[in-house]
Motif scaffolding. Structure first.
Motif, mmCIF file in Angstrom:
data_model
loop_
_atom_site.group_PDB
_atom_site.id
_atom_site.type_symbol
_atom_site.label_atom_id
_atom_site.label_comp_id
_atom_site.label_asym_id
_atom_site.label_seq_id
_atom_site.Cartn_x
_atom_site.Cartn_y
_atom_site.Cartn_z
ATOM 1 N N HIS A 1 1.100 -1.099 0.123
ATOM 2 C CA HIS A 1 -0.253 -0.095 0.215
ATOM 3 C C HIS A 1 0.902 1.215 -0.084
ATOM 4 N N SER A 2 0.280 2.455 -0.253
ATOM 5 C CA SER A 2 1.312 3.512 -0.457
ATOM 6 C C SER A 2 0.760 4.288 0.803
ATOM 7 N N PRO B 1 -3.355 1.651 6.180
ATOM 8 C CA PRO B 1 -4.863 1.415 5.941
ATOM 9 C C PRO B 1 -5.567 1.870 7.317
ATOM 10 N N ALA C 1 -4.814 4.295 1.178
ATOM 11 C CA ALA C 1 -4.794 2.993 1.539
ATOM 12 C C ALA C 1 -6.044 2.419 1.757
ATOM 13 N N SER D 1 -8.069 1.468 -1.413
ATOM 14 C CA SER D 1 -7.629 0.509 -1.742
ATOM 15 C C SER D 1 -8.144 -0.861 -1.315
ATOM 16 N N ILE E 1 5.058 1.086 3.668
ATOM 17 C CA ILE E 1 4.632 2.292 2.852
ATOM 18 C C ILE E 1 5.305 2.370 1.598
ATOM 19 N N ARG F 1 -1.643 2.722 -5.561
ATOM 20 C CA ARG F 1 -1.594 4.135 -5.564
ATOM 21 C C ARG F 1 -2.395 4.823 -6.106
#
Length: 367
Positions: A175-176, A179, A185, A188, A225, A241
């Protein structure tokens, strides 16, 4: 704009915009003078490679001669809200004047009394469903979630969410953001849930959590990240992303490595970010002038240069104010035709479920 059946305006409209003259918003001389007297603007969570912010910040400084104090560029939306709360009584350099946060955070920040209202001079051209009627928050840009892929490592890029479970993507997917705090995130996870058939809202959130639990169990998830540097180094060769960040990375890395940007076949989720001025802003006039800058034609095209769709895109396109060369750099319009804009209710429910249950369901401490 924000209902799930709305489609993005075609980005391949065959209209010539040659010779376009930009008309900028016109802040009052009194506001400009008051902002200059304050002499500083404090921003937070605005990395220079995000949505063209590097150039936008520079153009603001050059135009008005106001210093910009940039706090924590990698902060998530939740971190921005906490920064306002933590600095209510602080007029020093750690108190943000303005925030740029995910859609749901605008309403929660208003409800918590953390924002002050201000309507920019281009207010009427911001879609009604992308702004608070009283001016406490207003959409600034949007994009869709995509897979950013290091082609030197990943030869056969994933085309949809379910592909992320494939064994060839071991130790590859990141994930960028976290979450538990990052809108990017969180959405996503939500997008994956929609792709797997979850109904919009809490059900999609739950399915998304279960999906990333499985990605983690399969050994494919990397709990860091993901950024351009980690993508290039190969520690996170697939980063989920926003399309605009991935496209900007592609330009920055310039073939070293080659970057492919994939908009998934299903679960194409569009995310709107919003601006707001802190109720406790040490530099309230500079904050208002910053908003005028962002929502002028010049500022909105600054977002587009960073591959973001500015919130005034449709209105500006109808008036012939979007340079054709910028349209030509965007992905094909067909890739966006399945994009959905979650409602505030859907976002509220999914965000609450994902931030609360990520640890217990997925069990990956993203840092």
């Amino acid at each position: 704009m924000l209902n799930r059946t709305t489609r993005l305006l075609s980005l391949t409209t065959a209209i010539a915009f040659a010779g376009t003259t930009l008309s900028v918003a016109a802040p009052s001389e009194e506001l400009i003078a008051a902002a200059k007297a304050e002499g500083q603007l404090t921003t937070i969570a605005l990395p220079h490679d995000w949505c063209g912010y590097g150039e936008i910040i520079k153009s603001f400084k050059d135009k008005y001669g106001i210093q910009v104090n940039e706090l924590n560029p990698d902060a998530g939306s939740g971190d921005e809200i906490e920064a306002i709360k933590a600095n209510k009584d602080n007029k020093g350099p750690q108190a943000p004047d303005v925030i740029d946060v995910g859609f749901t955070f605008g309403t929660t920040a208003k409800a918590a009394g953390l924002l002050q209202p201000y309507k920019v001079s281009t207010w009427d051209s911001i879609p009604d469903d992308a702004k608070d009627a009283e001016g406490y928050w207003y959409g600034d840009y949007y994009g869709v979630l995509a897979f950013e892929v290091n082609k030197d490592i990943i030869k056969d890029a994933p085309q949809d969410w379910a592909d992320l479970l494939k064994p060839e993507f071991a130790n590859a997917v990141a994930h960028s953001g976290d979450p538990r705090a990052s809108t990017q995130a969180i959405l996503s996870v939500y997008a994956a849930g929609l792709s797997l058939g979850g109904k919009p809202g809490e059900e999609a959130a739950q399915k998304g959590l279960e999906f990333f639990r499985d990605v983690n169990k399969a050994g494919n998830f990397v709990p860091v990240i993901g950024k351009a540097a980690s993508l290039a180094q190969g520690s996170t060769p697939i980063v989920i992303r926003w399309d605009y960040n991935a496209l900007a990375d592609r330009d920055t890395l310039n073939g070293n490595p080659e970057v492919e940007v994939i908009i998934p076949k299903t679960g194409v989720v569009a995310g709107v970010y919003v601006q707001g001025i802190s109720a406790y802003a040490p530099h309230p006039n500079a904050a208002k002038l910053w908003m005028e800058h962002l929502y002028s034609d010049e500022g909105q095209i600054g977002y587009l240069k960073g591959y973001c769709h500015p919130i005034r895109f449709n209105a500006m396109a109808k008036e012939g104010k979007i340079p054709q060369d910028l349209l030509d750099k965007l992905p094909p319009a067909e890739a966006y035709q399945k994009a959905v804009f979650p409602t505030l209710e859907e976002l509220d429910k999914s965000q609450a479920a994902i931030t609360k249950n990520w640890d217990s369901v997925v069990g990956a401490n993203v840092q």
